[in-house]
Motif scaffolding. Structure first.
Motif, PDB file in Angstrom:
ATOM      1  N   CYS A 211      -9.190  19.032 111.764  1.00 33.34           N
ATOM      2  CA  CYS A 211      -9.473  19.252 110.343  1.00 33.34           C
ATOM      3  C   CYS A 211     -10.959  19.455 110.122  1.00 33.34           C
ATOM      4  O   CYS A 211     -11.392  20.323 109.370  1.00 33.34           O
ATOM      5  N   LYS A 212     -11.738  18.656 110.809  1.00 36.48           N
ATOM      6  CA  LYS A 212     -13.176  18.742 110.609  1.00 36.48           C
ATOM      7  C   LYS A 212     -13.697  20.095 111.078  1.00 36.48           C
ATOM      8  O   LYS A 212     -14.476  20.747 110.388  1.00 36.48           O
ATOM      9  N   MET A 213     -13.235  20.532 112.223  1.00 37.76           N
ATOM     10  CA  MET A 213     -13.684  21.821 112.721  1.00 37.76           C
ATOM     11  C   MET A 213     -13.239  22.943 111.788  1.00 37.76           C
ATOM     12  O   MET A 213     -13.998  23.865 111.481  1.00 37.76           O
ATOM     13  N   GLY A 214     -11.995  22.851 111.315  1.00 35.70           N
ATOM     14  CA  GLY A 214     -11.509  23.860 110.386  1.00 35.70           C
ATOM     15  C   GLY A 214     -12.374  23.922 109.140  1.00 35.70           C
ATOM     16  O   GLY A 214     -12.729  24.991 108.657  1.00 35.70           O
ATOM     17  N   MET A 215     -12.744  22.751 108.632  1.00 35.27           N
ATOM     18  CA  MET A 215     -13.558  22.707 107.424  1.00 35.27           C
ATOM     19  C   MET A 215     -14.928  23.331 107.678  1.00 35.27           C
ATOM     20  O   MET A 215     -15.419  24.100 106.854  1.00 35.27           O
ATOM     21  N   TRP A 216     -15.530  23.018 108.790  1.00 31.62           N
ATOM     22  CA  TRP A 216     -16.845  23.604 109.087  1.00 31.62           C
ATOM     23  C   TRP A 216     -16.764  25.119 109.164  1.00 31.62           C
ATOM     24  O   TRP A 216     -17.648  25.829 108.675  1.00 31.62           O
ATOM     25  N   LEU A 217     -15.696  25.614 109.766  1.00 27.84           N
ATOM     26  CA  LEU A 217     -15.539  27.070 109.844  1.00 27.84           C
ATOM     27  C   LEU A 217     -15.391  27.659 108.452  1.00 27.84           C
ATOM     28  O   LEU A 217     -15.948  28.708 108.137  1.00 27.84           O
ATOM     29  N   PHE A 218     -14.635  26.946 107.611  1.00 26.54           N
ATOM     30  CA  PHE A 218     -14.459  27.439 106.250  1.00 26.54           C
ATOM     31  C   PHE A 218     -15.803  27.466 105.516  1.00 26.54           C
ATOM     32  O   PHE A 218     -16.123  28.425 104.810  1.00 26.54           O
ATOM     33  N   LEU A 219     -16.614  26.418 105.728  1.00 31.80           N
ATOM     34  CA  LEU A 219     -17.929  26.388 105.075  1.00 31.80           C
ATOM     35  C   LEU A 219     -18.782  27.562 105.546  1.00 31.80           C
ATOM     36  O   LEU A 219     -19.541  28.150 104.775  1.00 31.80           O
ATOM     37  N   LEU A 220     -18.612  27.911 106.819  1.00 31.70           N
ATOM     38  CA  LEU A 220     -19.349  29.057 107.353  1.00 31.70           C
ATOM     39  C   LEU A 220     -18.989  30.329 106.588  1.00 31.70           C
ATOM     40  O   LEU A 220     -19.867  31.139 106.252  1.00 31.70           O
ATOM     41  N   THR A 221     -17.699  30.491 106.286  1.00 31.72           N
ATOM     42  CA  THR A 221     -17.311  31.689 105.544  1.00 31.72           C
ATOM     43  C   THR A 221     -17.921  31.663 104.148  1.00 31.72           C
ATOM     44  O   THR A 221     -18.306  32.699 103.617  1.00 31.72           O
ATOM     45  N   GLU A 222     -18.033  30.465 103.567  1.00 27.14           N
ATOM     46  CA  GLU A 222     -18.626  30.361 102.234  1.00 27.14           C
ATOM     47  C   GLU A 222     -20.100  30.767 102.275  1.00 27.14           C
ATOM     48  O   GLU A 222     -20.597  31.461 101.392  1.00 27.14           O
ATOM     49  N   ILE A 223     -20.781  30.324 103.339  1.00 27.16           N
ATOM     50  CA  ILE A 223     -22.194  30.672 103.463  1.00 27.16           C
ATOM     51  C   ILE A 223     -22.343  32.182 103.575  1.00 27.16           C
ATOM     52  O   ILE A 223     -23.226  32.792 102.969  1.00 27.16           O
ATOM     53  N   LEU A 224     -21.449  32.814 104.331  1.00 27.93           N
ATOM     54  CA  LEU A 224     -21.541  34.265 104.488  1.00 27.93           C
ATOM     55  C   LEU A 224     -21.195  34.984 103.195  1.00 27.93           C
ATOM     56  O   LEU A 224     -21.748  36.034 102.888  1.00 27.93           O
ATOM     57  N   LEU A 225     -20.271  34.397 102.420  1.00 31.70           N
ATOM     58  CA  LEU A 225     -19.925  34.992 101.132  1.00 31.70           C
ATOM     59  C   LEU A 225     -21.166  35.030 100.242  1.00 31.70           C
ATOM     60  O   LEU A 225     -21.518  36.065  99.674  1.00 31.70           O
ATOM     61  N   PHE A 226     -21.864  33.905 100.155  1.00 33.93           N
ATOM     62  CA  PHE A 226     -23.106  33.873  99.383  1.00 33.93           C
ATOM     63  C   PHE A 226     -24.183  34.697 100.076  1.00 33.93           C
ATOM     64  O   PHE A 226     -25.082  35.225  99.430  1.00 33.93           O
ATOM     65  N   GLY A 227     -24.093  34.790 101.412  1.00 34.98           N
ATOM     66  CA  GLY A 227     -25.088  35.541 102.181  1.00 34.98           C
ATOM     67  C   GLY A 227     -25.275  36.957 101.652  1.00 34.98           C
ATOM     68  O   GLY A 227     -26.399  37.446 101.550  1.00 34.98           O
ATOM     69  N   GLY A 228     -24.161  37.607 101.293  1.00 37.18           N
ATOM     70  CA  GLY A 228     -24.258  38.958 100.748  1.00 37.18           C
ATOM     71  C   GLY A 228     -25.142  38.989  99.516  1.00 37.18           C
ATOM     72  O   GLY A 228     -25.991  39.872  99.358  1.00 37.18           O
ATOM     73  N   LEU A 229     -24.981  37.982  98.642  1.00 38.36           N
ATOM     74  CA  LEU A 229     -25.782  37.938  97.420  1.00 38.36           C
ATOM     75  C   LEU A 229     -27.248  37.667  97.745  1.00 38.36           C
ATOM     76  O   LEU A 229     -28.150  38.226  97.112  1.00 38.36           O
ATOM     77  N   PHE A 230     -27.479  36.801  98.734  1.00 44.92           N
ATOM     78  CA  PHE A 230     -28.869  36.525  99.101  1.00 44.92           C
ATOM     79  C   PHE A 230     -29.542  37.794  99.639  1.00 44.92           C
ATOM     80  O   PHE A 230     -30.706  38.057  99.346  1.00 44.92           O
ATOM     81  N   VAL A 231     -28.791  38.599 100.387  1.00 42.60           N
ATOM     82  CA  VAL A 231     -29.357  39.853 100.887  1.00 42.60           C
ATOM     83  C   VAL A 231     -29.705  40.769  99.716  1.00 42.60           C
ATOM     84  O   VAL A 231     -30.791  41.348  99.654  1.00 42.60           O
ATOM     85  N   ALA A 232     -28.765  40.889  98.766  1.00 37.85           N
ATOM     86  CA  ALA A 232     -29.032  41.723  97.596  1.00 37.85           C
ATOM     87  C   ALA A 232     -30.278  41.220  96.871  1.00 37.85           C
ATOM     88  O   ALA A 232     -31.138  42.000  96.445  1.00 37.85           O
ATOM     89  N   TYR A 233     -30.392  39.915  96.778  1.00 40.57           N
ATOM     90  CA  TYR A 233     -31.558  39.302  96.144  1.00 40.57           C
ATOM     91  C   TYR A 233     -32.842  39.749  96.842  1.00 40.57           C
ATOM     92  O   TYR A 233     -33.787  40.223  96.206  1.00 40.57           O
ATOM     93  N   VAL A 234     -32.874  39.612  98.159  1.00 39.90           N
ATOM     94  CA  VAL A 234     -34.088  39.949  98.907  1.00 39.90           C
ATOM     95  C   VAL A 234     -34.419  41.424  98.748  1.00 39.90           C
ATOM     96  O   VAL A 234     -35.570  41.802  98.486  1.00 39.90           O
ATOM     97  N   VAL A 235     -33.386  42.285  98.853  1.00 39.91           N
ATOM     98  CA  VAL A 235     -33.634  43.725  98.762  1.00 39.91           C
ATOM     99  C   VAL A 235     -34.251  44.077  97.412  1.00 39.91           C
ATOM    100  O   VAL A 235     -35.289  44.738  97.344  1.00 39.91           O
ATOM    101  N   PHE A 236     -33.631  43.605  96.344  1.00 37.28           N
ATOM    102  CA  PHE A 236     -34.125  44.017  95.031  1.00 37.28           C
ATOM    103  C   PHE A 236     -35.447  43.358  94.680  1.00 37.28           C
ATOM    104  O   PHE A 236     -36.289  43.953  94.019  1.00 37.28           O
ATOM    105  N   ARG A 237     -35.628  42.143  95.156  1.00 37.44           N
ATOM    106  CA  ARG A 237     -36.904  41.492  94.857  1.00 37.44           C
ATOM    107  C   ARG A 237     -38.049  42.205  95.575  1.00 37.44           C
ATOM    108  O   ARG A 237     -39.146  42.348  95.034  1.00 37.44           O
TER     109      ARG A 237
END
Ligand SMILES: [Cu+2]
Lengths: 226, 538
Positions: free
Chosen positions: A35-61
């Motif tokens: 369960c713990k490993m599954g959760m960490w992997l899921f958190l990784l996907t969440e980070i990547l989901l936000f990652g797209g927005l952070f990239v957009a942020y950096v590009v436009f800034r």
């Protein structure tokens, strides 16, 4: 933080619900680790989901630093700071709730989980005031909806597009997190968690820490750009 | 635990026992038949495209319909068929048995992933069908890539379709996450990492890509939807946004996605070649590690889709170099498979026929990819039929052929019956011939400059003849290919009624799934499995 190195504590079994390991696991350790490993992997996907927005942020800034200057003027860093404090406090109560579950303290677990939900609602209330204030000024998300009379730049709205996308997605995560916490609170109240089984509390806790962590990045990036 | 004669198919009865099952084998079968249905739908649109292009100025279907046909063909085949085909259907069935477990780590999440797939598919179908029923809605015509700004302007139900892809992405993430944890935590005692069947290495690498790349397409599609709803200006150049940023985001997922599609196929081929050569696989470690190498490198090559999209020459050069780099681990696999064939006692059963087809077709597909990864040739070949041919050699000649091979290989395990070898081989031969007619001709079309996605074509005097004859050949091939696939499935389905009962290990293979009965019992093994024999120890 795992049960395996916690000192043996006498458990009053009558207080807690019976529970068996799911059929396909060999033992409780394997279940917990999975369960713990599954959760960490899921958190990784969440980070990547936000990652797209952070990239957009950096590009436009990088392209439009002046837009960022103009946009950030409308954010109140004090509100942001209050919310940062609230979320950090809620992470603390969440971590303590896990601790109390490990110590077989049913009441403490429930109270701390409720405190976490309360703090999370506090965050949403502050966010609500921030959003309504912006709508009041005519700062709506999207190019055609941006009606701020005092705007200086034609593409000022892009800053707010990114602001709304980032904080909006984060608010959604806060709501999911709250739903998760309420779910484990109800289960904790039924006495389902004790020193040998507290996996759901720990998993929801991990998720909640991530929600907190993302905000800790959003706050300086959006509010403190001067 | 189970009486004689019971197995996972008959131990519970009724439709509800299927719809609410958390048994990975049953979920695998549900995925299998859903993906096959998607294959049929995608194939229908493919034939529509081919019949339109049979002759230069054909007006079998209108331009608008044609644009929809290729959009739907792409979306259905990629998202509804190929991505779930091997991992979610075959992988779901064999992975837990191969590791010696009773189920995947999170069985309920596995079922959830199937239902999310169904919901996503329904949304996709709605996006396809609704425009014909609702006034004011235009059919979808933005291609499977949804490039901005066209995807913002077109009147089609782009949001519904991108949200469908978003939802399907979650299903793919859940499957990948489940597989990673299962492989890490549920392996039977004694099965070290380098003692796993190569299918597991391939599925592991695939799952890493699914987990890491899919969220990026998720946020991209979300931004595109917001672009349409709120006009947020991030991808729209008219608002100060950047359409190339969309391409970066899109290919950051979609290049790894082509490896999500091909890696599981490579895993199947490793199993087939070793089993039907009766010989230990050559270079086990190299094949295992190259799967991981492919997964890693594939994250750094996305820019090869944008050589002509305002990218600097320098970054194009870097991406071109890295693209050549990702060819190396693929080539390592090919060489190892061929080395395994050398002096093996090759048994040309149907799965092996597919494995050999794979070797030919995937090699052609892989090598033609290098033409496209080379800057100077890509400028000529970009957006021509050469790209279409390359892509289909890899995806169909590679993945789908491996899927068919794997389907025949595990069919006796899934249903406990043997299919007819003669018809199986015949179908494989017809598919091989039909496939090459359909797509080899397209290399000629592409290298003479015929653009992709055109509704009609005349061509200059000196290419007109080539275009006409090769397009005709391609259409003929497509019909033959369709017949081959139909024969294949009919043969498999007939075996359910009349096939001989399958023994535990009809192929004399060495991995754990062949030690249990065919079909396996509800929780896979009658007795606790023991890891006594390394895979491929013949
Ligand atoms: Cu690519």
């Amino acid at each position: 933080m795992s049960s395996h190195n916690t000192a043996k504590i006498e458990v009053d079994k009558s207080q807690f619900a019976e529970r068996n390991v799911s059929h396909h696991f060999v033992d409780a350790d394997q279940e917990f680790d999975s369960c713990k490993m599954g959760m960490w992997l899921f958190l990784l996907t969440e980070i990547l989901l936000f990652g797209g927005l952070f990239v957009a942020y950096v590009v436009f800034r990088t392209w439009h630093p002046e837009t960022w200057e103009a946009g950030a003027e409308h954010l109140d860093w004090k509100m942001g700071a209050v919310n940062t404090g609230i979320l950090i406090a809620s992470s603390v109560t969440m971590a303590l709730a896990i601790r109390q579950a490990q110590l077989n303290d049913k009441k403490g677990t429930v109270m701390l989980l409720l405190a976490t939900v309360l703090l999370a609602s506090g965050f949403l209330v502050v966010k609500y005031f921030e959003y309504t204030h912006k709508f009041h000024l005519g700062i709506f998300p999207g190019g055609d909806n941006y009606m701020f009379p005092g705007k200086h730049l034609s593409n000022e709205f892009i800053y707010f597009s990114i602001y709304y996308m980032m904080t909006g997605l984060h608010v959604l995560h806060v709501l999911f997190g709250m739903a998760g916490i309420i779910w484990v609170t109800l289960r904790a109240a039924k006495g389902e968690f004790y020193s040998a089984y507290y996996t759901p509390v720990e998993m929801v806790g991990l998720y909640w820490h991530l929600v907190d962590l993302i905000w800790i990045f959003l706050f300086p990036l959006l509010y403190l750009t001067k | 635990m189970s009486e004689a004669g019971t197995n996972y198919i008959n131990h519970e009865k009724g439709i509800m026992s299927w719809l609410t099952t958390v048994d990975h084998k049953r979920i695998g079968l549900m995925y299998l038949w859903s993906a096959v249905a998607a294959l049929a739908a995608g194939g229908f649109f493919a034939l529509m495209i081919r019949f339109q292009l049979m002759s230069p100025e054909n007006d079998l279907i209108s331009k608008q319909t044609y644009n929809q046909a290729f959009t739907l063909h792409g979306v259905i085949m990629v998202f509804l068929f190929i991505i779930p085909s091997i991992p979610a259907a075959l992988g779901n069935f064999v992975l837990p048995i191969q590791v010696g477990a009773k189920d995947v780590a999170f069985p309920r999440m596995n079922l959830a992933s199937y239902y999310i797939y169904v919901v996503g598919s329904i949304m996709a179908l709605a996006a396809i069908a609704l425009p014909y029923f609702i006034e004011g809605w235009k059919p979808l015509d933005a291609g499977w890539t949804f490039y901005a700004p066209y995807s913002k302007q077109t009147a089609g139900p782009v949001i519904l379709m991108t949200m469908a892809a978003f939802v399907l992405g979650f299903s793919s993430i859940f499957t990948g996450l489940n597989f990673i944890v299962t492989i890490h935590k549920l392996r039977v005692k004694g099965m070290g990492w380098y003692k796993m069947p190569l299918m597991l290495w391939a599925l592991y690498a695939t799952s890493i890509l699914q987990v890491l790349a899919t969220p990026v397409i998720g946020i991209t599609l979300l931004l595109l939807a917001m672009e349409r709803v709120l006009d947020i200006g991030i991808f729209d150049p008219a608002k100060g946004g950047d359409p190339v940023l969309f391409q970066h985001f899109f290919w950051f997922y979609s290049h790894p996605a082509v490896y999500i599609m091909i890696l599981p196929g490579m895993g199947v081929i490793s199993e087939l070649i070793s089993t039907f050569c009766k010989k230990v696989i050559f270079g086990y470690n190299a094949i295992a590690n190259s799967s991981i190498a492919i997964a890693v490198i594939s994250f750094f090559v996305w820019g090869h889709h944008m050589f002509l999209s305002q990218q600097t020459t320098f970054s194009s050069m870097v991406f071109s170099f890295l693209t050549f780099g990702v060819a190396i681990p693929s080539a390592i696999k090919i060489f190892n498979w061929v080395a395994t064939l050398y002096r093996g006692s090759i048994d040309l059963k149907t799965p092996m026929c597919y494995a050999l087809s794979f070797l030919f077709l995937f090699t052609i597909g892989g090598l033609t990819g290098l033409y496209l990864g080379t800057l100077s040739t890509d400028i000529i070949l970009h957006d021509t039929y050469f790209v279409v041919a390359h892509f289909h050699y890899v995806m169909f000649g590679g993945t789908v052929i491996a899927f068919f091979g794997g389907l025949h290989f595990w069919w006796p395990k899934m249903y406990g019956v043997m299919y007819n070898e003669f018809w199986g081989r015949l179908a494989c031969g017809i598919i091989f011939i039909g496939f090459n007619m359909t797509f080899f001709s397209q290399f000629f079309l592409g290298s003479t400059g015929m653009p992709r996605r055109y509704h009609s074509y005349a061509g200059d005097a000196h290419v007109a003849e080539t275009w006409k004859s090769m397009s005709g050949l391609s259409t003929m091939g497509a019909v033959i290919l369709g017949c081959g696939i139909a024969i294949m499935f009919i043969n498999l389905l007939i075996s359910l009624k009349t096939g001989k009962k399958a023994p535990r290990n009809p192929w004399g293979a060495t991995t754990l799934e062949w030690e249990t009965q065919s079909p396996p019992v509800h929780e896979n093994f009658e007795e606790e499995p023991k890891f006594t024999r390394e895979p491929y120890s013949y």
